[in-house]
Design a protein around this motif. Structure first.
Motif, PDB file in Angstrom:
ATOM      1  N   ALA A 206      16.157   1.188  -4.305  1.00  0.00           N
ATOM      2  CA  ALA A 206      15.547  -0.192  -3.603  1.00  0.00           C
ATOM      3  C   ALA A 206      14.933   0.174  -2.144  1.00  0.00           C
ATOM      4  N   ILE A 207      15.500   1.117  -1.504  1.00  0.00           N
ATOM      5  CA  ILE A 207      15.257   1.183   0.045  1.00  0.00           C
ATOM      6  C   ILE A 207      14.324   2.348   0.050  1.00  0.00           C
ATOM      7  N   GLY A 208      13.097   1.830   0.029  1.00  0.00           N
ATOM      8  CA  GLY A 208      11.951   2.745   0.763  1.00  0.00           C
ATOM      9  C   GLY A 208      11.730   4.102   0.169  1.00  0.00           C
ATOM     10  N   THR A 209      12.249   4.148  -1.151  1.00  0.00           N
ATOM     11  CA  THR A 209      11.975   5.713  -1.591  1.00  0.00           C
ATOM     12  C   THR A 209      10.398   5.685  -2.413  1.00  0.00           C
ATOM     13  N   LEU A 210      10.324   4.551  -2.954  1.00  0.00           N
ATOM     14  CA  LEU A 210       8.955   4.575  -4.120  1.00  0.00           C
ATOM     15  C   LEU A 210       7.851   3.662  -3.281  1.00  0.00           C
ATOM     16  N   PRO A 211       6.538   3.849  -3.846  1.00  0.00           N
ATOM     17  CA  PRO A 211       5.479   2.908  -3.143  1.00  0.00           C
ATOM     18  C   PRO A 211       5.919   1.470  -3.462  1.00  0.00           C
ATOM     19  N   GLY A 212       5.656   0.733  -2.616  1.00  0.00           N
ATOM     20  CA  GLY A 212       5.820  -0.701  -3.189  1.00  0.00           C
ATOM     21  C   GLY A 212       7.378  -1.255  -3.023  1.00  0.00           C
ATOM     22  N   GLN A 213       8.256  -0.274  -2.674  1.00  0.00           N
ATOM     23  CA  GLN A 213       9.594  -0.686  -2.619  1.00  0.00           C
ATOM     24  C   GLN A 213       9.944  -1.169  -1.427  1.00  0.00           C
ATOM     25  N   LEU A 214      10.947  -2.242  -1.200  1.00  0.00           N
ATOM     26  CA  LEU A 214      11.247  -3.054   0.106  1.00  0.00           C
ATOM     27  C   LEU A 214      12.308  -2.381   0.338  1.00  0.00           C
ATOM     28  N   PRO A 215      12.903  -2.309   1.558  1.00  0.00           N
ATOM     29  CA  PRO A 215      11.707  -2.266   2.708  1.00  0.00           C
ATOM     30  C   PRO A 215      11.245  -0.871   2.724  1.00  0.00           C
ATOM     31  N   ALA A 216       9.990  -0.637   3.396  1.00  0.00           N
ATOM     32  CA  ALA A 216       9.256   0.316   3.442  1.00  0.00           C
ATOM     33  C   ALA A 216       9.942   1.565   4.423  1.00  0.00           C
ATOM     34  N   ASP A 217      10.863   1.167   5.298  1.00  0.00           N
ATOM     35  CA  ASP A 217      11.267   2.282   6.097  1.00  0.00           C
ATOM     36  C   ASP A 217      12.822   1.985   5.965  1.00  0.00           C
TER      37      ASP A 217
END
Ligand code: GBH
Length: 449
Positions: free
Chosen positions: A267-278
């Motif tokens: 869930a942590i920023g590994t894919l487009p649209g995932q949150l959080p981005a960073d």
């Protein structure tokens, strides 16, 4: 093969709790009474264009005034419990300091009136109505808001320490973080994925700190958190790879920290649209011990189930089931069974409650003729009974909602009640589904038709 209900009635356990749910801003009205200060929802709803019919939560269903009438209605239905929320901006109008005694007296009268009718209180501490003063200090972007919430929670635990309440710290932290801070469609109306990410962590921290206070204070009752969970299925079997990332964001981002003390990598920023981005920014929000606090054991998990979602070949959400008048709601009763079985399989044993499930009327007109709601609830109750039959520790079921009410950005145009409200007169008119629900409660069983 699809599951078929048995020919005869499906019985629920003897002490199964049947209830209905509401939340403060959606039903109370009286927004300036007895020292209440504005919440983020008062501020947001006042902005032109954000609520479909231009309405606000004033007067909603006027329950702050009409609670005795509503409790009589609940007693008539045979409800064993009522889930409602306390308004933080009533109890601590500025979001800190001493409790507003008039507000606590109001909720004490309500809780006592419920108890007089044999109705148990299931109380949410935060159903999205953050005091505007706390928002002005940064809201959920700030770590301090978690500390403010823990103080507020402690005031409530102390005020009702003698009552056997099922407390829920937060209602749907995902919806509040994503829809309120990322998509901008709910208060406070922000569109910032990094703030949304902070709102995830700081709400979860607030939950954990409140559970710690509850344990330390020794109040009666139990405590949990209400998560809206949504099973994810591939729209085509070849899209199965897309399930885990979406499931991580929609479900595990909240389940894992609370029940396992970890955040899901996916869930942590590994894919487009995932949150959080960073990912680094998300890591920077966390201090040593936070995940330990967040995973302080809870007494029950409150599950809010409305339907399912699909994932397409690009990993994006897609429709896989028919929708209700709420375009986001994809109806699949078996999804509830799948979800309950999954929770038991993947997480440490904890009692479960379904604290929200329901469907809106097809149109915005007042109606008491709601066969669609009866069909929806029957099918979902059957799946709950099926799961219980397979050993799922489901202890209760709350229908959303007791009453037609202020449906957030939809205003008064989407009616979710078992009981209709004429918002001109505030007259309450039980729908056919209310009578049907009363018969389910009386029998403690759901029949095939
Ligand atoms: C619950 O949320 C709430 O707890 C309750 O207050 C509410 O009245 C009830 O459902 C009925 O809606 O189109 O992107 O803005 C249910 C889960 C998640 C459903 C967010 C609406 C908005 C999607 N909600 N979603 S969007």
């Amino acid at each position: 093969p699809t599951w078929m209900p048995p020919a005869g009635p499906m019985l629920f356990p003897r002490d199964f709790v049947w209830g209905a749910a509401t939340s403060a801003y959606q039903v109370e009205g009286s927004v300036a009474a007895d020292g209440r200060a504005p919440s983020v929802w008062d501020t947001f709803a006042a902005r032109p264009g954000v609520i479909k019919d231009g309405s606000t939560g004033d007067p909603a269903a006027d329950q702050y005034v009409r609670y005795e009438e509503d409790i009589a209605l609940m007693a008539g239905l045979g409800l064993g419990a009522y889930r409602f929320s306390l308004a933080w901006p009533r109890i601590q109008p500025t979001g800190s300091g001493r409790a507003n005694a008039v507000a606590l007296d109001h909720y004490r009268r309500m809780i006592d009136a419920l108890a007089d009718k044999g109705i148990r209180s299931a109380v949410t501490l935060f159903h999205w109505d953050l005091p505007q003063a706390v928002q002005d200090a940064g809201g959920w972007a700030e770590r301090d808001t978690a500390a403010r919430f823990a103080d507020y929670a402690e005031l409530c635990f102390d005020a009702f320490r003698d009552v056997d309440i099922d407390w829920m710290t937060l209602n749907e932290p995902k919806t509040h973080a994503f829809v309120g801070h990322w998509y901008g469609a709910h208060a406070p109306g922000l569109r910032d994925p990094d703030i949304a990410a902070a709102a995830v962590h700081h709400q979860l921290l607030a939950h954990g700190l409140a559970v710690e206070r509850f344990r330390a204070g020794g109040a009666a009752g139990r405590i949990g958190v209400a998560l809206n969970l949504i099973p994810v299925y591939p729209a085509d079997p070849s899209y199965a790879d897309g399930v885990d990332p979406l499931d991580a964001r929609e479900n595990r981002l909240f389940l894992d920290p609370v029940l396992r003390g970890t955040y899901p990598e996916e869930a942590i920023g590994t894919l487009p649209g995932q949150l959080p981005a960073d990912p680094d920014a998300f890591a920077a929000l966390q201090r040593d011990g936070d995940l330990g606090t967040i995973s302080t054991p809870i007494d029950f998990l409150a599950v809010q189930y409305y339907g399912v979602t699909g994932v397409d070949g690009s990993g994006n959400e897609t429709q896989i089931a028919p929708t209700s008048a709420a375009s986001w709601q994809q109806i699949r009763p078996e999804g509830l069974y799948d979800l309950l079985i999954r929770l038991v399989r993947d997480y440490p044993a904890v009692p479960l409650l379904v604290t929200e499930n329901g469907i809106p009327d097809p149109s915005s007109h007042v109606t008491v003729d709601d066969p669609h709601r009866i069909d929806f609830l029957r099918a979902h109750f059957q799946q709950a009974a099926r799961a219980i039959g397979e050993g799922v520790p489901l202890e209760g079921y709350y229908v959303w909602s007791l009453l037609d009410n202020f449906e957030w950005a939809e205003g008064y145009q989407q009616r979710w009640g078992l009981v209709a409200v004429d918002f001109e007169t505030q007259e309450r008119i039980p729908k056919a589904s209310a009578d049907w629900f009363a018969s389910v409660i009386a029998a403690n069983a759901v029949s095939s038709a």
